[in-house]
Scaffold this motif. Structure first.
Motif, PDB file in Angstrom:
ATOM      1  N   GLY A  19       0.830  -1.214   0.000  1.00 16.61           N
ATOM      2  CA  GLY A  19       0.000   0.000   0.000  1.00 16.61           C
ATOM      3  C   GLY A  19       0.855   1.251   0.000  1.00 16.61           C
TER       4      GLY A  19
ATOM      5  N   GLY B 201       3.218  12.161  -9.503  1.00 11.51           N
ATOM      6  CA  GLY B 201       2.466  11.153  -8.760  1.00 11.51           C
ATOM      7  C   GLY B 201       1.050  11.651  -8.574  1.00 11.51           C
ATOM      8  N   ALA B 202       0.273  10.908  -7.796  1.00  9.50           N
ATOM      9  CA  ALA B 202      -1.094  11.329  -7.509  1.00  9.50           C
ATOM     10  C   ALA B 202      -1.101  12.710  -6.847  1.00  9.50           C
ATOM     11  CB  ALA B 202      -1.766  10.312  -6.589  1.00  9.50           C
ATOM     12  N   THR B 203      -0.144  12.936  -5.990  1.00  9.58           N
ATOM     13  CA  THR B 203      -0.067  14.212  -5.267  1.00  9.58           C
ATOM     14  C   THR B 203       0.006  15.370  -6.245  1.00  9.58           C
ATOM     15  OG1 THR B 203       1.043  13.126  -3.430  1.00  9.58           O
ATOM     16  CG2 THR B 203       1.286  15.528  -3.579  1.00  9.58           C
TER      17      THR B 203
ATOM     18  N   HIS C  92      -6.619  10.728   2.030  1.00  8.90           N
ATOM     19  CA  HIS C  92      -5.170  10.866   2.214  1.00  8.90           C
ATOM     20  C   HIS C  92      -4.855  12.364   2.279  1.00  8.90           C
ATOM     21  CE1 HIS C  92      -0.917  10.771   0.939  1.00  8.90           C
ATOM     22  NE2 HIS C  92      -0.909   9.494   1.256  1.00  8.90           N
TER      23      HIS C  92
ATOM     24  N   ALA D 283      -2.941  14.001   0.723  1.00 16.15           N
ATOM     25  CA  ALA D 283      -2.788  14.538  -0.641  1.00 16.15           C
ATOM     26  C   ALA D 283      -4.120  15.012  -1.214  1.00 16.15           C
ATOM     27  CB  ALA D 283      -2.188  13.472  -1.565  1.00 16.15           C
TER      28      ALA D 283
ATOM     29  N   VAL E 232     -11.562   9.434  -2.342  1.00 13.97           N
ATOM     30  CA  VAL E 232     -10.682   8.295  -2.552  1.00 13.97           C
ATOM     31  C   VAL E 232     -11.528   7.091  -3.014  1.00 13.97           C
ATOM     32  CG1 VAL E 232     -10.773   7.434  -0.135  1.00 13.97           C
ATOM     33  CG2 VAL E 232      -8.705   7.121  -1.496  1.00 13.97           C
TER      34      VAL E 232
ATOM     35  N   VAL F  56     -10.384   3.770  -3.097  1.00 10.88           N
ATOM     36  CA  VAL F  56     -10.143   2.733  -2.080  1.00 10.88           C
ATOM     37  C   VAL F  56      -9.273   3.367  -0.993  1.00 10.88           C
ATOM     38  CG1 VAL F  56      -8.975   0.550  -1.605  1.00 10.88           C
ATOM     39  CG2 VAL F  56     -10.300   0.807  -3.718  1.00 10.88           C
TER      40      VAL F  56
ATOM     41  N   ASN G 155      -6.562   3.979   1.636  1.00  8.42           N
ATOM     42  CA  ASN G 155      -5.243   3.397   1.894  1.00  8.42           C
ATOM     43  C   ASN G 155      -5.078   2.990   3.346  1.00  8.42           C
ATOM     44  OD1 ASN G 155      -5.182   6.305   2.424  1.00  8.42           O
ATOM     45  ND2 ASN G 155      -3.050   5.970   2.972  1.00  8.42           N
TER      46      ASN G 155
ATOM     47  N   ASP H 251      -9.465   9.644  -6.413  1.00  8.16           N
ATOM     48  CA  ASP H 251      -8.088   9.302  -6.086  1.00  8.16           C
ATOM     49  C   ASP H 251      -7.970   7.783  -6.201  1.00  8.16           C
ATOM     50  OD1 ASP H 251      -5.777   8.528  -4.842  1.00  8.16           O
ATOM     51  OD2 ASP H 251      -6.073   9.732  -3.031  1.00  8.16           O
TER      52      ASP H 251
ATOM     53  N   CYS I 204      -5.235   5.857  -6.268  1.00 10.61           N
ATOM     54  CA  CYS I 204      -3.936   5.269  -5.865  1.00 10.61           C
ATOM     55  C   CYS I 204      -4.045   3.815  -5.444  1.00 10.61           C
ATOM     56  CB  CYS I 204      -3.358   6.051  -4.692  1.00 10.61           C
ATOM     57  SG  CYS I 204      -2.426   7.462  -5.226  1.00 10.61           S
ATOM     58  N   GLN I 205      -5.070   3.518  -4.645  1.00  9.96           N
ATOM     59  CA  GLN I 205      -5.180   2.163  -4.107  1.00  9.96           C
ATOM     60  C   GLN I 205      -6.193   1.328  -4.879  1.00  9.96           C
ATOM     61  OE1 GLN I 205      -3.097   1.126  -1.811  1.00  9.96           O
ATOM     62  NE2 GLN I 205      -2.294   3.097  -1.141  1.00  9.96           N
TER      63      GLN I 205
ATOM     64  N   SER J 196      -0.676   6.815  -8.763  1.00  9.90           N
ATOM     65  CA  SER J 196       0.793   6.852  -8.736  1.00  9.90           C
ATOM     66  C   SER J 196       1.343   5.553  -9.294  1.00  9.90           C
ATOM     67  CB  SER J 196       1.295   7.018  -7.298  1.00  9.90           C
ATOM     68  OG  SER J 196       0.997   8.312  -6.839  1.00  9.90           O
TER      69      SER J 196
ATOM     70  N   HIS K 188       4.128   4.021  -8.721  1.00  8.00           N
ATOM     71  CA  HIS K 188       4.903   3.129  -7.834  1.00  8.00           C
ATOM     72  C   HIS K 188       4.032   2.172  -7.028  1.00  8.00           C
ATOM     73  CE1 HIS K 188       4.260   5.298  -3.919  1.00  8.00           C
ATOM     74  NE2 HIS K 188       3.997   6.299  -4.725  1.00  8.00           N
ATOM     75  N   LYS K 189       2.735   2.473  -6.926  1.00  9.50           N
ATOM     76  CA  LYS K 189       1.840   1.537  -6.222  1.00  9.50           C
ATOM     77  C   LYS K 189       1.271   0.509  -7.195  1.00  9.50           C
ATOM     78  CE  LYS K 189       0.648   5.283  -3.140  1.00  9.50           C
ATOM     79  NZ  LYS K 189       1.024   5.023  -1.749  1.00  9.50           N
TER      80      LYS K 189
HETATM   81  N1  PMP Z   1      -3.858   8.919  -2.154  1.00 10.79           N
HETATM   82  C1  PMP Z   1      -3.818   7.684  -1.641  1.00 10.79           C
HETATM   83  C2  PMP Z   1      -5.096   6.950  -1.359  1.00 10.79           C
HETATM   84  C3  PMP Z   1      -2.585   7.085  -1.371  1.00 10.79           C
HETATM   85  O1  PMP Z   1      -2.543   5.851  -0.858  1.00 10.79           O
HETATM   86  C4  PMP Z   1      -1.402   7.812  -1.646  1.00 10.79           C
HETATM   87  C5  PMP Z   1      -0.052   7.209  -1.346  1.00 10.79           C
HETATM   88  N2  PMP Z   1       0.059   6.717  -0.019  1.00 10.79           N
HETATM   89  C6  PMP Z   1      -1.501   9.089  -2.189  1.00 10.79           C
HETATM   90  C7  PMP Z   1      -2.754   9.610  -2.437  1.00 10.79           C
HETATM   91  C8  PMP Z   1      -0.304   9.904  -2.540  1.00 10.79           C
HETATM   92  O2  PMP Z   1       0.456   9.265  -3.516  1.00 10.79           O
HETATM   93  P1  PMP Z   1       1.916   9.774  -3.881  1.00 10.79           P
HETATM   94  O3  PMP Z   1       2.632   9.985  -2.575  1.00 10.79           O
HETATM   95  O4  PMP Z   1       2.498   8.654  -4.671  1.00 10.79           O
HETATM   96  O5  PMP Z   1       1.759  11.035  -4.664  1.00 10.79           O
END
Ligand code: PMP
Length: 407
Positions: free
Chosen positions: A31, A94-96, A124, A126, A172, A174, A176, A201, A203-204, A224, A226-227
């Motif tokens: 995660g 990234g998502a951020t 998150h 972000a 979001v 899902v 995180n 969002d 990411c997950q 993102s 990397h996930k």
């Molecule tokens: N949103 C969620 C739900 C996340 O899990 C994450 C990463 N933990 C982020 C946003 C931010 O992603 P990143 O740090 O790769 O930009």
């Protein structure tokens, strides 16, 4: 596509064969960031070894090849998430960065005093902080949909918070921190019925389900790389063309311009307008390789395997005295947050690490959510399809050992 075989899949991820502290690595922190298959590592290595050149510039062979790889990755991403127009895919850090870009667009073109931005209590950081800043800058107000004791978005509250003042719903897909899969399809429909655009969002969600934007019909989607078994430093913002065209540039400089003159500068159309400077070319190539890897999997089989891992881990940990699972939604991705009365989550993390079990301990960048549960932190085991039932057993054994140790 061969039927999903966990043992065979593990062999694709070199790091899973390593040991930490003299123990086989039990990696339960996907995660935070997922591990990378050989094909991703090799694609990046090949790019730097044999193909490296800047894109969109040189008229030489390598530059043309790199440009072609970079632009075809855009199509790979679009196809993977069910977006019909590759120009609506913006490569970001990234998502951020994706969310910050949208927040910037909303600050510049939408938000006025009295407007409202709607998020949920399980976001998150972000997906909180950029909107707090947007609210501060414009006089808009941030509204927060509450989360139930089970860790689900309170849908009644969501409906009553939607109003003609709402300018965006940003949620979001899902969680995180809890693993909750939110009923985003229904939420998007309700938001749209009220004339409200939606940012998801993802990411997950992208690592744990097949996302199809042509069905979801949200307005913005971020994730993102990397996930999703790809490299760090690269992510995706997808946005509907009409929004992206309306937004002003986010960063500016080389590559995003049509003509620069001291009398005035014109910008390229999307996606270039939002990709100033030399991008993370190797990252984009690595992300495309990650997506190709996922597409070659028996995805249904992989997701069934993840669900079985989650169920096994939930059952194993439910046997432990004084252990509480945080987040009990019926629809969860393979993310398991827990606390043990009398033991700080950081001590859980350190104790498990001694047995080679890597979990996350902390607030998972969701401080408001954990505060809602009266907690400063949890321990979180997050599973990917490359985990196996030995990993679940090692987690359970380490937790039981900890239980005996702390009495
Ligand atoms: N949103 C969620 C739900 C996340 O899990 C994450 C990463 N933990 C982020 C946003 C931010 O992603 P990143 O740090 O790769 O930009």
């Amino acid at each position: 596509i061969a039927q999903f075989d966990p043992a065979q899949i593990r062999a694709d991820f070199p790091i899973l064969g390593t040991e930490v502290r003299g123990k086989p690595l039990t990696y339960l922190d996907s995660g935070a960031t997922a591990q990378k298959p050989f094909s991703v590592i090799e694609a990046i290595s090949r790019y730097y070894s044999a193909e490296n050149a800047n894109i969109h510039r040189g008229l030489h062979f390598l530059s043309e090849q790199a440009t072609e790889a970079y632009e075809s990755a855009r199509g790979t991403v679009a196809n993977f998430i069910g977006a019909s127009d590759p120009d609506e895919i913006i490569f970001a850090r990234g998502a951020t960065e994706g969310i910050n870009l949208v927040a910037h667009g909303f600050i510049e073109t939408v938000l006025k005093p009295g407007d409202e931005i709607l998020i949920s209590h399980m976001e998150h950081h972000a997906n909180i902080v950029p909107w707090q800043i947007a609210a501060e800058k414009t006089g808009a107000e941030l509204k927060v949909i509450p989360v139930t004791e089970a860790g689900e978005i309170d849908i009644d509250a969501f409906e009553s918070l939607l109003s003609e003042r709402t300018k965006l719903l940003s949620i979001v897909h899902v969680s995180n921190a809890l693993g909750t899969i939110n009923p985003v399809q229904a939420m998007i429909e309700k938001a749209h019925a009220a004339g409200v655009p939606v940012l998801l969002d993802g990411c997950q969600s992208v690592p744990h389900m097949q996302v199809d934007l042509s069905e979801l019909n949200c307005d913005f989607f971020v994730f993102s790389g990397h996930k999703l078994f790809g490299p760090t430093g690269i992510g995706v913002l997808w946005g509907k063309r009409e929004w992206l065209e309306k937004f002003p540039p986010y960063e500016s400089g080389g590559d995003m311009i049509e003509q620069v003159d001291f009398g005035g500068t014109t910008y390229k159309p999307i996606p270039a307008k939002f990709e100033a400077g030399t991008p993370h070319i190797a990252g984009v190539i690595g992300l495309a390789a990650a997506i190709e890897y996922v597409k070659r999997l028996d995805r249904d089989g992989a997701l069934r395997h993840e669900a079985a891992l989650l169920q096994a881990a939930t059952e194993a940990l439910s046997d432990v005295d004084n252990l509480r699972i945080i987040g009990k939604a019926p629809h969860k991705a393979s993310i398991l947050s827990f606390v043990i009365d009398g033991v700080h989550p950081h001590d859980i993390g350190t104790f498990l690490d001694a047995d080679g079990v890597a979990v996350r301990a902390g607030h998972h960048c969701t401080q408001p959510l954990l505060k809602r549960f009266g907690l400063p932190a949890t321990a979180r085991a997050s599973f990917a399809f490359y985990n196996n039932f030995d990993d679940v057993e090692r987690l359970a054994n380490a937790v039981k050992k900890l239980q005996r140790f702390f009495g």
